[in-house]
Design a protein around this motif. Structure first.
Motif, PDB file in Angstrom:
ATOM      1  N   GLU A 129      -3.263  10.845  11.055  1.00  0.00           N
ATOM      2  CA  GLU A 129      -2.610  10.601   9.770  1.00  0.00           C
ATOM      3  C   GLU A 129      -1.918   9.243   9.737  1.00  0.00           C
ATOM      4  O   GLU A 129      -1.743   8.661   8.673  1.00  0.00           O
ATOM      5  CB  GLU A 129      -1.583  11.698   9.476  1.00  0.00           C
TER       6      GLU A 129
ATOM      7  N   GLU B  66      -5.158   1.916   4.615  1.00  0.00           N
ATOM      8  CA  GLU B  66      -4.732   2.887   3.610  1.00  0.00           C
ATOM      9  C   GLU B  66      -5.917   3.454   2.840  1.00  0.00           C
ATOM     10  O   GLU B  66      -5.876   4.608   2.394  1.00  0.00           O
ATOM     11  CB  GLU B  66      -3.730   2.232   2.658  1.00  0.00           C
ATOM     12  N   ARG B  67      -6.971   2.656   2.679  1.00  0.00           N
ATOM     13  CA  ARG B  67      -8.191   3.176   2.018  1.00  0.00           C
ATOM     14  C   ARG B  67      -8.854   4.269   2.835  1.00  0.00           C
ATOM     15  O   ARG B  67      -9.640   5.062   2.310  1.00  0.00           O
ATOM     16  CB  ARG B  67      -9.185   2.029   1.788  1.00  0.00           C
ATOM     17  N   CYS B  68      -8.543   4.316   4.118  1.00  0.00           N
ATOM     18  CA  CYS B  68      -9.063   5.373   4.988  1.00  0.00           C
ATOM     19  C   CYS B  68      -8.119   6.566   5.044  1.00  0.00           C
ATOM     20  O   CYS B  68      -8.236   7.413   5.940  1.00  0.00           O
ATOM     21  CB  CYS B  68      -9.285   4.817   6.399  1.00  0.00           C
ATOM     22  N   TYR B  69      -7.147   6.612   4.101  1.00  0.00           N
ATOM     23  CA  TYR B  69      -6.160   7.689   4.011  1.00  0.00           C
ATOM     24  C   TYR B  69      -5.320   7.784   5.277  1.00  0.00           C
ATOM     25  O   TYR B  69      -5.015   8.877   5.778  1.00  0.00           O
ATOM     26  CB  TYR B  69      -6.848   9.033   3.705  1.00  0.00           C
TER      27      TYR B  69
ATOM     28  N   ARG C 217      -1.721   6.082   7.228  1.00  0.00           N
ATOM     29  CA  ARG C 217      -0.501   5.303   7.067  1.00  0.00           C
ATOM     30  C   ARG C 217      -0.372   4.317   8.227  1.00  0.00           C
ATOM     31  O   ARG C 217      -0.724   4.631   9.357  1.00  0.00           O
ATOM     32  CB  ARG C 217       0.733   6.218   7.044  1.00  0.00           C
TER      33      ARG C 217
END
Length: 437
Positions: free
Chosen positions: A89, A188-191, A193
């Motif tokens: 994450e 962030e495009r890969c979800y 943080r």
């Protein structure tokens, strides 16, 4: 940072990401609680999962195609997740983009009540941070080189001491803002943080050098695919960071252009047959390769001697630029008598004796020292940057101390390095000052 149903209570799990020009690596490690900032050379973490993928959409560490780069990062992270059984994450990132470099300067503030308090130290740190993040540069991390009280230098702990003015000599590591912003956008495009971003040469140094080398003076050279970066240490402190936009990929391009062979074939030839130090048999030892555009499986041949003639000028260029940048840094032989080579391109056959001759002093090949219980293949110099992050990743409460110069003992040899954003003291900006050194 990750989710896991059966994680042991005594182990912290962190994920690390190195988006390089040649490959992208995601490392998931388990670290004993309280192991952050471990001493150089001490293994604080063990590998739980690793994922690697050939980079696309990345040049010299900079994002050039968001869609291709996103596929690369997703693939690397996905492989690490599959191996570890974890879901990533949040990541700590090693950056090589944005013309990474460092600046030495002095930040100062008047002491409010004639005795130094933590509020005075915080105001000095805030002044340093604001000064470093100017002219389109993004501050990655800062390192304290020593406090000063009025005219007294090399004060270790100024809290409680009498002075009218408190100063701190700082080494600030910065990069161009736009490439760092695009790197963050990519992740962030890969979800995911972004927890922290550290300069890759600094992380590589912590993984590859020893504590004794850092004290005596050493420069760690991270030879990546698109860039060659360096981090110099003296008296255990980071004193200089620089980057050169030439790396191992340029050797591959030189071979491909000279031999008119595909890039993939040129990479194979470089890895298997390139040797910077000659042998009498090299004139007769032949290497087979296809030529771009030819059909029918026709193979051409060249000698290892000719191959050496192709790669040597580029390596000489890189080593020459390293000497030039170190000379400009102004530390002289203090950091240029001892070198540690890291990064994938450092494994080029014959580089160690060749670099010893070109750079002078002592040169050795670095291996990853920050991970324990891993196969020999995973101690490769090519993993130095991502492995070095294991000792830098934040855990629990943010520690604001600079290097080992803080108020009290920062954990570990180099201490925690992070960001010191103390907005509550920005109203005192009229009483702070910074000067270049």
């Amino acid at each position: 940072m990750l989710t896991r149903t059966n994680k042991a209570a005594t182990e912290e799990v962190i994920s690390l990401l190195d988006v390089g020009s040649f490959k992208t690596t995601c490392l998931i490690v388990g670290r004993r609680q309280g192991a952050q900032g471990s001493a150089v050379g001490q293994p604080p973490a063990r590998i739980l999962g690793i994922g690697q993928c050939r980079s696309q959409g990345i040049k010299a560490g900079t994002v050039t195609d968001l869609n291709l780069a996103e596929e690369t990062v997703r693939a690397a992270v996905g492989r690490a997740e599959a191996q570890s059984g974890l879901r990533v994450e949040e990541v700590i990132v090693a950056a090589t983009c944005g013309r990474i470099g460092s600046t030495n300067f002095r930040a100062s503030a008047t002491v409010g009540q004639s005795r130094v308090k933590e509020v005075d130290v915080d105001r000095v740190l805030t002044a340093a941070e604001r000064f470093a993040a100017t002219d389109g540069r993004s501050l990655l991390h800062m390192h304290g080189l020593g406090y000063r009280l009025d005219d007294t230098a090399s004060v270790v702990n100024p809290i409680g001491m009498a002075a009218e003015r408190l100063s701190l000599d700082v080494n600030a590591v910065t990069a161009d803002e736009a490439p760092i912003r695009n790197l963050t956008l990519l992740i962030e495009r890969c979800y995911l943080r972004v927890a922290e971003v550290y300069a890759a040469p600094y992380a590589s140094a912590l993984a590859a050098m020893t504590e004794e080398e850092a004290k005596l003076g050493v420069t760690v050279v991270d030879m990546g695919g698109g860039t060659t970066s360096l981090a110099s240490f003296l008296d255990g402190q980071l004193v200089h960071v620089d980057a050169i936009a030439v790396g191992g990929n340029h050797l591959t391009y030189d071979i491909a252009r000279t031999l008119s062979t595909p890039l993939a074939e040129a990479e194979r030839i470089k890895t298997l047959y390139a040797n910077l130090m000659g042998a009498h048999s090299d004139e007769h030892d032949l290497v087979s390769f296809p030529v771009t555009g030819e059909e029918g499986g026709v193979m051409h041949h060249t000698s290892k001697a000719r191959l050496r003639q192709i790669v040597r000028p580029r390596v000489e260029e890189i080593l020459g630029l390293i000497r030039e940048r170190l000379s400009r840094a102004g530390y002289g032989e203090a950091v240029s008598n001892r070198f540690v080579l890291a990064g994938g391109a450092s494994e080029l056959v014959g580089l160690l004796p060749f670099a010893t001759r070109e750079l002078g002093g002592v040169v050795r090949l670095g291996t990853v020292r920050t991970l324990q219980g891993v196969p020999r293949a995973l101690t490769s110099p090519s993993l130095a940057a991502v492995a070095g992050l294991a000792g830098l990743a934040p855990a629990g409460e943010q520690v604001w101390r600079l290097g080992s110069m803080g108020t009290g003992s920062a954990p570990g040899y180099l201490g925690r390095v992070g960001r010191w954003l103390r907005e509550s003291f920005w109203d005192d900006e009229s009483r702070t000052a910074t000067t270049g050194t």
